[in-house]
Design a protein around this motif. Structure first.
Motif, mmCIF file in Angstrom:
data_model
loop_
_atom_site.group_PDB
_atom_site.id
_atom_site.type_symbol
_atom_site.label_atom_id
_atom_site.label_comp_id
_atom_site.label_asym_id
_atom_site.label_seq_id
_atom_site.Cartn_x
_atom_site.Cartn_y
_atom_site.Cartn_z
ATOM 1 N N TYR A 79 0.851 -1.187 0.067
ATOM 2 C CA TYR A 79 -0.103 -0.029 -0.055
ATOM 3 C C TYR A 79 0.546 1.252 -0.114
ATOM 4 O O TYR A 79 2.145 1.085 -0.152
ATOM 5 N N GLY A 80 0.235 2.293 0.301
ATOM 6 C CA GLY A 80 1.063 3.771 0.195
ATOM 7 C C GLY A 80 0.914 4.178 -1.219
ATOM 8 O O GLY A 80 0.556 3.592 -2.091
ATOM 9 N N GLY A 81 1.067 5.793 -1.156
ATOM 10 C CA GLY A 81 0.917 6.365 -2.356
ATOM 11 C C GLY A 81 1.957 5.826 -3.728
ATOM 12 O O GLY A 81 1.532 5.663 -4.700
ATOM 13 N N VAL B 23 -3.204 -3.377 -2.087
ATOM 14 C CA VAL B 23 -4.365 -2.612 -1.570
ATOM 15 C C VAL B 23 -5.177 -1.766 -2.493
ATOM 16 O O VAL B 23 -4.337 -1.107 -3.079
ATOM 17 N N PRO B 24 -6.252 -1.768 -2.772
ATOM 18 C CA PRO B 24 -6.777 -0.710 -3.803
ATOM 19 C C PRO B 24 -6.484 0.590 -3.692
ATOM 20 O O PRO B 24 -6.500 1.357 -2.824
ATOM 21 N N ALA C 197 -5.291 3.297 -0.587
ATOM 22 C CA ALA C 197 -4.019 2.965 -0.458
ATOM 23 C C ALA C 197 -3.113 4.235 0.164
ATOM 24 O O ALA C 197 -2.379 4.016 0.945
ATOM 25 N N VAL C 198 -3.439 5.248 -0.536
ATOM 26 C CA VAL C 198 -2.854 6.786 -0.246
ATOM 27 C C VAL C 198 -3.075 6.992 1.329
ATOM 28 O O VAL C 198 -1.999 7.560 1.919
ATOM 29 N N ASP C 199 -4.022 6.864 1.704
ATOM 30 C CA ASP C 199 -4.678 7.341 3.005
ATOM 31 C C ASP C 199 -4.800 6.466 4.228
ATOM 32 O O ASP C 199 -5.046 6.789 5.303
#
Length: 393
Positions: free
Chosen positions: A334-336, A363-364, A368-370
């Motif tokens: 995940y993550g940006g 992660v979709p 994923a970013v938040d």
């Protein structure tokens, strides 16, 4: 509030309940100015509602270095000013807990949010606001230890932070008193955000699989978190909800490093005539299809992303082998940066996972970013500030 102090973007989640919150975001850039920018002649309501686009503040804070008090333009507003003077966090040096930029970003965004919420509710602008805040945030695993976490906690707790916000021809003073603060490792909060999501986020992952994965299953699996950020990647082995602290680590990888490499390549293509642009400005060019350098930027960024993806894959393989003995049920990505690198990393990572009899959950994109900021928000209400003190005055 819960704040994810990213090298590219600062994300702040504010809410009184786990399932009731709002998110404020700003590019993690500031610029110090000697005089106030020219004000526009718009209505007060319009200026307040778009405050995040032209956030100009005077900072007085015991948490920042001596001589750093002064007038700043923040985030989006800083991006529209002289880029030679814009400051962002040096992704090569790290030491986020010592930077002034995170402090300035956080207190400015809190002031912005308080003013906007109050104005929305009352329809008027007060001259002063006094806030008491509970705050959670995180620093990279590559620099985390409890001593460094306490340094950042103590900086926020060190007296009153005064933010004067310039709104048209008006000045609004916001005094912020942090009563409780918690600093943890980046990457670790994400699992708690996933646990309150809806099962539908796993639909793509489960498609075509014999065995359906449920969110509740994550509590009982041996996990390996891969949190791909802008300046750092966090690698977190965990047994369900419990990270294996001694095995957590981080590396200076991510979108920011790819972007800096792409900036250098683009500059070479233009024989050094690109000018002095930062990572955030390059991404503006990359995302603007009408920009005359858009196609060149995309080609340079693709090459740089492939190089970073290869390094990230090597990291994962090495760390799963050395930190988890290849005994992992699920690799959680995940993550940006997971969005930017997916095309160049996912297939190779899945092939590796199959070799060690593991699986990959990507992660979709929409969450994923938040994930880190939302995870901190969940922890605020379930652990950190629930009927007990964390770090307080």
């Amino acid at each position: 509030m819960a704040v994810d102090i990213g090298n590219s973007q600062t994300k702040m989640v504010v809410g009184d309940k786990v399932d009731e919150y709002s998110i404020v975001k700003q590019p993690s850039v500031i610029r110090r100015v000697m005089k106030l920018p020219v004000t526009n002649d718009e209505s007060l309501k319009k200026i307040v509602s778009s405050l995040d686009d032209h956030l100009t503040v005077h900072i007085t804070s015991p948490a920042i270095r001596e001589g750093m008090d002064g007038i700043y333009v923040i985030g989006k507003k800083a991006m529209t000013t002289d880029l030679d003077e814009v400051q962002n966090m040096n992704i090569k040096l790290g030491n986020k807990h010592k930077h002034d930029i995170p402090i300035i970003m956080v207190i400015s965004m809190i002031a912005q949010k308080a003013i906007q919420d109050s104005f929305d509710e009352s329809g008027k602008l007060e001259e002063t606001y006094n806030l008491e805040c509970n705050l959670s945030t995180a620093i990279p695993a590559s620099e985390f230890d409890f001593k460094k976490a306490k340094i950042l906690e103590d900086r926020f707790l060190k007296g009153f932070h005064i933010v004067v916000v310039y709104i048209g021809d008006k000045k609004v003073s916001v005094t912020i008193d942090f009563t409780r603060v918690k600093v943890m490792q980046e990457g670790m909060p994400a699992i708690f955000a996933l646990m309150v999501e809806k099962q539908e986020i796993l639909d793509q992952h489960n498609q075509g699989r014999e065995k359906t994965l449920h969110l509740a299953d994550l509590k009982n699996l041996r996990l390996f978190h891969v949190d791909i950020g802008d300046g750092t990647n966090e690698y977190i082995p965990a047994n369900g909800l419990n990270p294996i602290l001694d095995a957590c680590s981080g590396e200076k990888r991510g979108v920011g490093h790819a972007t800096e490499n792409a900036v250098m390549e683009l500059s070479e293509k233009l024989d050094g005539m690109l000018g002095n642009i930062n990572r955030q400005k390059f991404m503006d060019i990359y995302n603007d299809k009408s920009h005359h350098l858009h196609h060149d930027a995309r080609r340079c960024f693709k090459t740089a992303k492939i190089g970073q993806a290869n390094l990230i894959l090597e990291d994962i393989m090495t760390k799963i082998g050395s930190k988890a003995g290849n005994d992992v049920d699920l690799i959680l990505v995940y993550g940006g940066g997971s969005i930017q690198f997916r095309e160049y990393l996912e297939d190779d990572l899945k092939a590796y996972a199959e070799q060690i009899r593991s699986n990959v959950l990507w992660v979709p994109e929409e969450i994923a970013v938040d994930l880190n900021a939302k995870g901190l928000h969940v922890l605020n209400h379930t652990v950190f500030f629930k009927n007990k003190k964390t770090v307080s005055k």
